[in-house]
Write a protein that holds these residues in place. Sequence first.
Motif, mmCIF file in Angstrom:
data_model
loop_
_atom_site.group_PDB
_atom_site.id
_atom_site.type_symbol
_atom_site.label_atom_id
_atom_site.label_comp_id
_atom_site.label_asym_id
_atom_site.label_seq_id
_atom_site.Cartn_x
_atom_site.Cartn_y
_atom_site.Cartn_z
ATOM 1 N N GLY A 140 0.977 -1.191 -0.023
ATOM 2 C CA GLY A 140 -0.241 0.057 -0.023
ATOM 3 C C GLY A 140 0.860 1.219 -0.181
ATOM 4 O O GLY A 140 0.659 2.327 -0.558
ATOM 5 N N LEU B 125 4.139 1.709 -0.808
ATOM 6 C CA LEU B 125 5.068 1.760 -2.329
ATOM 7 C C LEU B 125 3.866 2.317 -3.356
ATOM 8 O O LEU B 125 4.658 3.250 -3.955
ATOM 9 N N GLY C 48 -3.408 3.057 -16.700
ATOM 10 C CA GLY C 48 -4.084 1.975 -16.320
ATOM 11 C C GLY C 48 -3.724 0.594 -16.412
ATOM 12 O O GLY C 48 -2.725 0.342 -17.190
ATOM 13 N N PRO C 49 -4.229 -0.382 -15.929
ATOM 14 C CA PRO C 49 -3.836 -1.880 -15.854
ATOM 15 C C PRO C 49 -3.961 -2.659 -17.531
ATOM 16 O O PRO C 49 -3.193 -3.281 -17.642
ATOM 17 N N PHE D 152 4.077 6.116 -5.419
ATOM 18 C CA PHE D 152 4.103 6.039 -6.834
ATOM 19 C C PHE D 152 2.900 7.059 -7.392
ATOM 20 O O PHE D 152 3.241 7.855 -8.344
ATOM 21 N N LEU E 258 -1.047 -8.058 -14.822
ATOM 22 C CA LEU E 258 -1.861 -7.304 -15.649
ATOM 23 C C LEU E 258 -1.282 -7.126 -17.100
ATOM 24 O O LEU E 258 -0.194 -7.371 -17.069
ATOM 25 N N SER F 285 -0.487 -4.319 -18.484
ATOM 26 C CA SER F 285 0.557 -3.682 -18.468
ATOM 27 C C SER F 285 1.833 -4.334 -17.974
ATOM 28 O O SER F 285 2.897 -3.917 -18.317
ATOM 29 N N PHE G 251 -1.166 -7.134 -4.447
ATOM 30 C CA PHE G 251 -2.552 -7.663 -4.803
ATOM 31 C C PHE G 251 -3.169 -6.879 -5.865
ATOM 32 O O PHE G 251 -3.058 -5.665 -6.097
ATOM 33 N N MET H 41 13.906 4.522 -8.287
ATOM 34 C CA MET H 41 13.121 5.178 -7.085
ATOM 35 C C MET H 41 13.648 6.467 -6.856
ATOM 36 O O MET H 41 12.778 7.298 -6.479
ATOM 37 N N HIS I 287 5.376 -4.594 -8.485
ATOM 38 C CA HIS I 287 4.605 -5.413 -8.412
ATOM 39 C C HIS I 287 5.046 -6.961 -8.012
ATOM 40 O O HIS I 287 4.363 -7.845 -8.063
ATOM 41 N N PHE J 122 5.417 7.276 -18.564
ATOM 42 C CA PHE J 122 6.740 7.697 -17.760
ATOM 43 C C PHE J 122 7.722 8.625 -18.506
ATOM 44 O O PHE J 122 8.542 9.501 -17.745
HETATM 45 C C1 HEM Z 1 3.655 0.762 -14.985
HETATM 46 C C2 HEM Z 1 2.449 1.144 -14.934
HETATM 47 C C3 HEM Z 1 1.691 0.449 -13.838
HETATM 48 C C4 HEM Z 1 0.428 0.293 -13.783
HETATM 49 C C5 HEM Z 1 -0.307 0.251 -15.086
HETATM 50 C C6 HEM Z 1 0.052 -0.210 -12.574
HETATM 51 C C7 HEM Z 1 -1.124 -0.591 -12.278
HETATM 52 C C8 HEM Z 1 -1.571 -1.192 -11.017
HETATM 53 C C9 HEM Z 1 -2.757 -2.011 -10.749
HETATM 54 C C10 HEM Z 1 -3.989 -1.863 -11.732
HETATM 55 C C11 HEM Z 1 -2.770 -2.485 -9.651
HETATM 56 C C12 HEM Z 1 -3.860 -3.370 -8.788
HETATM 57 C C13 HEM Z 1 -5.033 -2.302 -8.032
HETATM 58 C C14 HEM Z 1 -6.194 -3.168 -7.654
HETATM 59 O O1 HEM Z 1 -6.561 -3.903 -8.340
HETATM 60 O O2 HEM Z 1 -6.337 -2.968 -6.303
HETATM 61 C C15 HEM Z 1 -1.518 -2.348 -9.192
HETATM 62 C C16 HEM Z 1 -0.989 -2.558 -7.701
HETATM 63 C C17 HEM Z 1 0.196 -2.182 -7.329
HETATM 64 N N1 HEM Z 1 1.174 -1.374 -7.765
HETATM 65 FE FE1 HEM Z 1 1.203 -0.855 -9.813
HETATM 66 N N2 HEM Z 1 0.970 -0.011 -11.738
HETATM 67 C C18 HEM Z 1 2.116 0.503 -12.521
HETATM 68 C C19 HEM Z 1 3.409 0.682 -11.854
HETATM 69 C C20 HEM Z 1 3.692 0.664 -10.438
HETATM 70 C C21 HEM Z 1 4.739 1.076 -9.954
HETATM 71 C C22 HEM Z 1 5.630 2.328 -10.640
HETATM 72 C C23 HEM Z 1 4.824 1.139 -8.554
HETATM 73 C C24 HEM Z 1 5.751 1.398 -7.396
HETATM 74 C C25 HEM Z 1 6.940 1.910 -7.655
HETATM 75 C C26 HEM Z 1 3.478 0.242 -8.372
HETATM 76 C C27 HEM Z 1 3.302 -0.451 -7.072
HETATM 77 C C28 HEM Z 1 2.186 -1.260 -6.960
HETATM 78 C C29 HEM Z 1 1.811 -1.981 -5.791
HETATM 79 C C30 HEM Z 1 2.802 -2.227 -4.678
HETATM 80 C C31 HEM Z 1 0.613 -2.430 -5.999
HETATM 81 C C32 HEM Z 1 -0.054 -3.793 -5.123
HETATM 82 C C33 HEM Z 1 -1.120 -2.552 -4.031
HETATM 83 C C34 HEM Z 1 -1.622 -3.153 -2.955
HETATM 84 O O3 HEM Z 1 -1.419 -4.655 -2.670
HETATM 85 O O4 HEM Z 1 -2.208 -2.538 -2.082
HETATM 86 N N3 HEM Z 1 2.729 0.137 -9.553
HETATM 87 N N4 HEM Z 1 -0.752 -1.553 -9.973
#
Ligand code: HEM
Length: 331
Positions: free
Chosen positions: A65, A67, A170-171, A71, A275, A277, A203, A309, A199, A182
Motif C-alpha cells: 500500500g 509503495l 491503467g492496467p 508512486f 496485468l 501492463s 494484490f 526510485m 509488483h 513515464f
Molecule cells: C507501469 C505502470 C503501472 C500500472 C499500469 C500499474 C497498475 C496497477 C494496478 C491496476 C494495480 C492493482 C490495483 C487493484 O486492483 O487494487 C497495482 C497494484 C500495485 N502497484 Fe502498480 N502499476 C504500475 C506501476 C507501479 C509502480 C511504478 C509502482 C511502485 C513503484 C507500483 C506499485 C504497486 C503495488 C505495490 C501494488 C499492490 C498494491 C496493494 O497490494 O495494495 N505500480 N498497480
Amino acid sequence: MAAAPPAAEAALLLLLALLALAAVALRRGDALSLDLYDVTCPEVEAAVTAAVRQAMANDRTVAAGLLRMHFHDCFVRQGCDGSVLLDSTATVTAEKDGPPNASLHAFYVIDNAKRAVEALCPGVVSCADILALAARDAVALSGGPWWVVPVGRRDGRVSLANETTAALPGPTASFDQLKQAFHGRGLSTKDLVALSGAHTLGFAHCSSFQNRILRAQQGVAAADDPSLSPSFAAALRRACPANNTVRAAGSALDATSAAFDNTYYRMLQAGRGLLSSDEALLTHPKTRAFVALYAASQEAFFRAFTKSMLRMAGLNGGQEVRANCRRVNPS
Ligand code: HEM
C-alpha cells in the motif's frame, strides 16, 4: 563608468530580485538534501521506520500500500508533494478519491508517522518526505534494498481527483502508453521496467485483470489472453468467476507477494504476469531484455530499482510543510 539613471537602476534591481526569486522557486522544485534534518529533526528516520514496522507487524499488506501510494503521489501534479494524502473537502474531490486510487490503502500509517515526527520536531518534515521514507522502509522491511532518501520535499496545496486518470497509466495500458506516461515524468523505459518490479509486492482486484480472462463469457470470440499461461488463466478464472460478487476478490501480483524479490520478472517470462501492463513489458525488445536481466539477477533488479526510485522520488515541487497530512495549512 557612468552611474545608471534611477529608472534604469530600479528596473535592474527588480530584474535581479525576480531572478533571485525564480532561483529560489527552482531550488524548491529541485534541490533535495542528504542532511537537511541532521540538526532540525535527527530522529525522523527512526520515527518513520518504527511506524512502518509496527503497521507491517499487524498487517502484511501495508508495505504494498505504501509503495503504490508513493508512486501515485509522484505521478500526479507537482510530483511527490503529498497531494495523494489530502482528504476531499466539501468543495474539492481530492486525488485519493479518483478512480485509480480507489484501492489505495494504509493512509493511517502516514498519519501515525507524521504524528510521531511532529512530536519530535513540529513543522519541520513534510508529508511528502514521510511518504518517500515510508515507501523505502516498506521495500527494505519486505526483504528488498535500502537506500538513502534525499529529503526536503514540500507539500502541495492542490489535489484534484480529475487529474488522476490521465496521469496514472491503467492496467490495460499498452507499451506505448506506458512509455508515454513515464517519459512525461522524465523517466525512461528502463525506469518503467525497474519500477514495474514493485509488483513483486501486493494484490490486484479482479477488475484490474478481467480483460485477460473470461473473454468468452463476454461474447468475444477469443478466450483468455493468449499471452497468459493456460494454467495461470484457469487459476485466475477460479479466483474471479464471471458471476463474482466478492468485491475483495483478486490475485496476488506475484507468487511471493509479501517478499520484495525478482519473482515478478520470472513469472512474467513464464506467462504469469498478472496485468496487461506487466505483460506489455515483453512486447518490446528493449524492455524484454531488461525483464530477462532482472529475472536472472535479483542484484541487478535491486540496483536498478533503487536508482529508478531515486529518480521518481526526485520529482517534487510543493509549497509548505503541512501540519496534518490530510489537510492543507490554513492560508
Ligand atoms: C507501469 C505502470 C503501472 C500500472 C499500469 C500499474 C497498475 C496497477 C494496478 C491496476 C494495480 C492493482 C490495483 C487493484 O486492483 O487494487 C497495482 C497494484 C500495485 N502497484 Fe502498480 N502499476 C504500475 C506501476 C507501479 C509502480 C511504478 C509502482 C511502485 C513503484 C507500483 C506499485 C504497486 C503495488 C505495490 C501494488 C499492490 C498494491 C496493494 O497490494 O495494495 N505500480 N498497480
